[in-house]
Design a protein around this motif. Structure first.
Motif, PDB file in Angstrom:
ATOM      1  N   GLY A 279       0.827  -1.194   0.000  1.00 29.47           N
ATOM      2  CA  GLY A 279       0.000   0.000   0.000  1.00 29.47           C
ATOM      3  C   GLY A 279       0.860   1.243   0.000  1.00 29.47           C
ATOM      4  O   GLY A 279       2.090   1.165  -0.131  1.00 29.47           O
ATOM      5  N   TYR A 280       0.225   2.391   0.147  1.00 30.18           N
ATOM      6  CA  TYR A 280       0.981   3.636   0.119  1.00 30.18           C
ATOM      7  C   TYR A 280       0.336   4.637   1.069  1.00 30.18           C
ATOM      8  O   TYR A 280      -0.828   4.499   1.487  1.00 30.18           O
ATOM      9  CB  TYR A 280       1.065   4.210  -1.297  1.00 30.18           C
ATOM     10  N   ALA A 281       1.105   5.665   1.398  1.00 31.06           N
ATOM     11  CA  ALA A 281       0.644   6.700   2.314  1.00 31.06           C
ATOM     12  C   ALA A 281       1.084   8.056   1.808  1.00 31.06           C
ATOM     13  O   ALA A 281       2.135   8.192   1.172  1.00 31.06           O
ATOM     14  CB  ALA A 281       1.197   6.446   3.714  1.00 31.06           C
ATOM     15  N   VAL A 282       0.287   9.067   2.107  1.00 32.16           N
ATOM     16  CA  VAL A 282       0.637  10.453   1.823  1.00 32.16           C
ATOM     17  C   VAL A 282       0.570  11.229   3.130  1.00 32.16           C
ATOM     18  O   VAL A 282      -0.433  11.144   3.854  1.00 32.16           O
ATOM     19  CB  VAL A 282      -0.320  11.080   0.782  1.00 32.16           C
ATOM     20  N   ARG A 283       1.622  11.964   3.406  1.00 32.60           N
ATOM     21  CA  ARG A 283       1.673  12.804   4.603  1.00 32.60           C
ATOM     22  C   ARG A 283       1.944  14.236   4.163  1.00 32.60           C
ATOM     23  O   ARG A 283       2.791  14.473   3.291  1.00 32.60           O
ATOM     24  CB  ARG A 283       2.776  12.313   5.544  1.00 32.60           C
TER      25      ARG A 283
ATOM     26  N   SER B 128      -3.894   6.998   3.795  1.00 30.93           N
ATOM     27  CA  SER B 128      -3.255   5.872   3.111  1.00 30.93           C
ATOM     28  C   SER B 128      -4.253   5.162   2.217  1.00 30.93           C
ATOM     29  O   SER B 128      -5.468   5.333   2.352  1.00 30.93           O
ATOM     30  CB  SER B 128      -2.667   4.880   4.124  1.00 30.93           C
ATOM     31  N   GLY B 129      -3.729   4.359   1.285  1.00 31.17           N
ATOM     32  CA  GLY B 129      -4.591   3.642   0.369  1.00 31.17           C
ATOM     33  C   GLY B 129      -3.910   2.409  -0.199  1.00 31.17           C
ATOM     34  O   GLY B 129      -2.706   2.192  -0.004  1.00 31.17           O
ATOM     35  N   VAL B 130      -4.685   1.607  -0.920  1.00 33.42           N
ATOM     36  CA  VAL B 130      -4.171   0.380  -1.532  1.00 33.42           C
ATOM     37  C   VAL B 130      -4.485   0.294  -3.018  1.00 33.42           C
ATOM     38  O   VAL B 130      -3.973  -0.599  -3.704  1.00 33.42           O
ATOM     39  CB  VAL B 130      -4.724  -0.874  -0.810  1.00 33.42           C
ATOM     40  N   ASP B 131      -5.297   1.200  -3.519  1.00 35.24           N
ATOM     41  CA  ASP B 131      -5.667   1.201  -4.935  1.00 35.24           C
ATOM     42  C   ASP B 131      -4.533   1.855  -5.725  1.00 35.24           C
ATOM     43  O   ASP B 131      -4.289   3.060  -5.609  1.00 35.24           O
ATOM     44  CB  ASP B 131      -6.977   1.979  -5.110  1.00 35.24           C
ATOM     45  N   LEU B 132      -3.860   1.071  -6.565  1.00 40.27           N
ATOM     46  CA  LEU B 132      -2.666   1.551  -7.256  1.00 40.27           C
ATOM     47  C   LEU B 132      -3.019   2.216  -8.584  1.00 40.27           C
ATOM     48  O   LEU B 132      -2.550   1.829  -9.658  1.00 40.27           O
ATOM     49  CB  LEU B 132      -1.689   0.400  -7.476  1.00 40.27           C
ATOM     50  N   THR B 133      -3.853   3.263  -8.495  1.00 37.45           N
ATOM     51  CA  THR B 133      -4.174   4.068  -9.669  1.00 37.45           C
ATOM     52  C   THR B 133      -3.857   5.522  -9.372  1.00 37.45           C
ATOM     53  O   THR B 133      -3.829   5.942  -8.211  1.00 37.45           O
ATOM     54  CB  THR B 133      -5.659   3.940 -10.046  1.00 37.45           C
ATOM     55  N   MET B 134      -3.642   6.322 -10.427  1.00 38.76           N
ATOM     56  CA  MET B 134      -3.273   7.712 -10.238  1.00 38.76           C
ATOM     57  C   MET B 134      -4.419   8.494  -9.581  1.00 38.76           C
ATOM     58  O   MET B 134      -4.178   9.322  -8.698  1.00 38.76           O
ATOM     59  CB  MET B 134      -2.917   8.377 -11.579  1.00 38.76           C
TER      60      MET B 134
ATOM     61  N   ALA C  93      -4.232  10.505  -5.956  1.00 38.46           N
ATOM     62  CA  ALA C  93      -4.601  11.915  -5.814  1.00 38.46           C
ATOM     63  C   ALA C  93      -5.681  12.086  -4.760  1.00 38.46           C
ATOM     64  O   ALA C  93      -5.656  13.051  -3.968  1.00 38.46           O
ATOM     65  CB  ALA C  93      -5.071  12.462  -7.152  1.00 38.46           C
ATOM     66  N   ARG C  94      -6.654  11.176  -4.706  1.00 38.40           N
ATOM     67  CA  ARG C  94      -7.706  11.258  -3.681  1.00 38.40           C
ATOM     68  C   ARG C  94      -7.120  11.088  -2.281  1.00 38.40           C
ATOM     69  O   ARG C  94      -7.523  11.776  -1.341  1.00 38.40           O
ATOM     70  CB  ARG C  94      -8.767  10.184  -3.930  1.00 38.40           C
ATOM     71  N   VAL C  95      -6.160  10.177  -2.119  1.00 37.66           N
ATOM     72  CA  VAL C  95      -5.522   9.982  -0.812  1.00 37.66           C
ATOM     73  C   VAL C  95      -4.799  11.259  -0.390  1.00 37.66           C
ATOM     74  O   VAL C  95      -4.848  11.669   0.776  1.00 37.66           O
ATOM     75  CB  VAL C  95      -4.560   8.776  -0.855  1.00 37.66           C
ATOM     76  N   ALA C  96      -4.133  11.919  -1.340  1.00 33.49           N
ATOM     77  CA  ALA C  96      -3.465  13.179  -1.027  1.00 33.49           C
ATOM     78  C   ALA C  96      -4.474  14.233  -0.574  1.00 33.49           C
ATOM     79  O   ALA C  96      -4.225  14.988   0.382  1.00 33.49           O
ATOM     80  CB  ALA C  96      -2.683  13.678  -2.234  1.00 33.49           C
ATOM     81  N   ALA C  97      -5.617  14.287  -1.255  1.00 36.77           N
ATOM     82  CA  ALA C  97      -6.652  15.244  -0.858  1.00 36.77           C
ATOM     83  C   ALA C  97      -7.180  14.933   0.538  1.00 36.77           C
ATOM     84  O   ALA C  97      -7.474  15.847   1.327  1.00 36.77           O
ATOM     85  CB  ALA C  97      -7.791  15.225  -1.886  1.00 36.77           C
ATOM     86  N   GLN C  98      -7.308  13.660   0.859  1.00 33.84           N
ATOM     87  CA  GLN C  98      -7.740  13.280   2.198  1.00 33.84           C
ATOM     88  C   GLN C  98      -6.722  13.723   3.247  1.00 33.84           C
ATOM     89  O   GLN C  98      -7.097  14.188   4.333  1.00 33.84           O
ATOM     90  CB  GLN C  98      -7.942  11.767   2.260  1.00 33.84           C
TER      91      GLN C  98
END
Length: 514
Positions: A64-68, A79-85, A89-94
């Motif tokens: 998975g991945y995380a944005v801080r 954080s998220g697990v869906d490996l699409t662009m 971007a939605r995880v970053a907005a969150q």
């Protein structure tokens, strides 16, 4: 030194850069002052045997991945697990939305307090397109499972065939950690780490009295590959041959008489005392009170930096993220900080702490020393322990020479149980084996031995440290911290060392007290 492996092609085939670009671009567009992206793939496998028969196995992968982000002086994380662009971007907005909510809480708390609480990060150079792989020869995940379980079964059978061994337990833990990191400052790093922990335990039972005891191998967990079990890096044959003899002697050994003793402490025991009384105590977030609700605080408070007499003048302790084969060894931490080595205790005085970028900035340090780490893509990085190690004396004595200078004492080998208060000050430790020392010679094992002290009294009583020939890098896979809880692996190197006039308890007598 073995040649460095390349990062796995299956990891590099993931859309690492594209996901990071999508996330960081969205964070910038939403006004983030800082943003970082971290994608991880962590594969963990274990084997457990009881009396040479498999009792359990596991093989899991966490991807998975995380944005801080830092936005408006506050942290945001998602954080998220869906490996699409689009998902990145939605995880970053969150993460930005979370930071905005946190910033409101800071503002509501009052201007002065809010100002102090604003998140600022210590500066760090950018490291574009860097790759780092830990030092190992054979990837354990390239070895057939049947070979792993077969070797553990063979070793277990050796123990079971020895006189006096009633049961044998064996386990092997293996981890392969891949990590891609990128941030808005221009750093991008790709890393791969391998580590493993093999362990065997022999159990003896007295058929007449029902008394029983156990003894483990002393081999520490390491940042190595499968070669650790099959090469010449550790004397497995010798230890497995000696373990039943040591256990049989322990079963016959007399109980210790409580009192003050001189202690010669082997690295196989001392590493854990370092971990608990120095490693945790010099985490600056603890010293500042940030972990008080769970992991505890530290007696080594920030106002004592450069002043606290931690131990005797021969005590020199480093924090190190670069030691080869160390469990906490990295190329870059989870904030894009390059690995370093630095002094924590110099000539017995507290001179440093373990830092992340926020703590470093808020306390006046010019730079973090690279101690940010998250144990999964779903967790935020927190300040975690480096390889914290006691340095040997350049021309120091052997363990045998240390023992020869003791008239009445105890030689302690291997770690077992431990207890320490939340300030890392009052502690008690036991061991796998304890040998009486009389007139400079070992005089047989003792049972039910525990040593007890305060941190500064114990390290202040250290009168000699062994030479480099006694130095061993010990460690653990299971250091816990933070809420939600995270687990990290860490190594601690040390030589044998001599401590004078330490209080020794009889654990049986202590447990019988009311």
């Amino acid at each position: 030194m073995p040649a460095r492996h390349a990062v796995d092609e299956t990891f590099l085939a993931l859309p690492l850069r594209a996901l990071a670009d999508a996330a960081l671009a969205r964070a910038r567009a939403l006004g983030a002052d800082h943003a970082d992206f971290r994608l991880e793939r962590i594969r963990s496998a274990s084997w457990r045997l009881r009396d040479a028969r498999t009792s359990g196995t596991s093989d899991t992968t966490d991807l998975g991945y995380a944005v801080r982000v830092v936005h408006g002086g506050a942290w945001g994380f998602a954080s998220g697990v869906d490996l699409t662009m689009d998902a990145a971007a939605r995880v970053a907005a969150q993460a930005v939305a979370m930071a905005k909510l946190s910033a409101k809480v800071i503002t509501t708390a009052g201007s002065a307090e809010g100002s102090r609480a604003r998140v600022e990060l210590a500066a760090e150079p950018a490291y574009p397109d860097r790759t780092w792989v830990s030092s190992y020869e054979i990837d354990p995940f390239d070895v057939a499972d049947t070979e792993k379980s077969g070797l553990l079964a063979e070793w277990s059978a050796r123990l079971l065939a020895a006189e006096g061994v009633a049961h044998a337990d064996a386990s092997l833990l293996t981890v392969k950690e891949n990590k891609f990191y990128a941030d808005t400052a221009g750093t991008s790093t790709t890393q791969q780490r391998v580590r493993l922990h093999p362990q065997l335990t022999a159990v003896a039972v007295d058929p007449v009295t029902g008394d029983f005891d156990s003894m483990r191998t002393l081999a520490p967990p390491v940042g190595r590959g499968w070669e650790y079990l099959t090469g010449d890096h550790y004397d497995w044959d010798g230890e497995l041959a000696r373990l039943p003899e040591h256990l049989a002697e322990k079963m016959r050994a007399p109980s210790v008489e409580a009192g003050a003793y001189d202690l010669v402490v082997d690295p196989s025991n001392l590493w854990l005392t370092i971990h608990e009384s120095i490693g945790h105590a010099t985490e600056l977030d603890r010293a500042l009170g940030y972990e008080a609700a769970y992991a505890g605080t530290s007696f080594a408070t920030f106002d004592q930096l450069g002043k606290l007499a931690y131990g005797s003048e021969i005590m020199n302790v480093t924090g190190d993220r670069t030691a080869e084969h160390g469990l906490a060894t990295i190329g870059y931490d989870d904030e894009g900080v390059a690995a370093q080595s630095w002094d924590l205790i110099k000539d017995g005085t507290l001179v440093g702490y373990q830092l992340d970028r926020r703590i470093a900035k808020s306390t006046g340090f010019a730079r973090s020393n690279g101690c940010a780490y998250a144990d999964s893509p779903g967790h935020v990085p927190v300040q975690r322990m480096a390889n914290v190690s006691l340095q040997p004396a350049a021309d120091g004595p052997s363990t045998e020479e240390l023992i020869s200078g003791v008239e009445r004492g105890i030689y302690l080998v291997g770690d077992r149980s431990w207890s320490i208060d939340m300030q890392r000050y009052n502690f008690q430790f036991t061991q796998q084996r304890a040998y009486a020392i009389r007139n400079g010679r070992l005089a047989g094992q003792l049972r039910e031995v525990a040593y007890q002290a305060t941190t500064t009294d114990f390290w202040g009583s250290m009168t000699a440290v062994g030479g480099p020939q006694t130095y061993v890098l010990g460690g653990a896979f299971n250091c816990g911290k933070a809420q939600p809880g995270q687990v990290a692996s860490v190594s601690h190197g040390c030589p044998s060392a001599l401590f004078r006039n330490v209080n020794v308890l009889n654990t049986s007598a202590e447990s019988g007290r009311t």
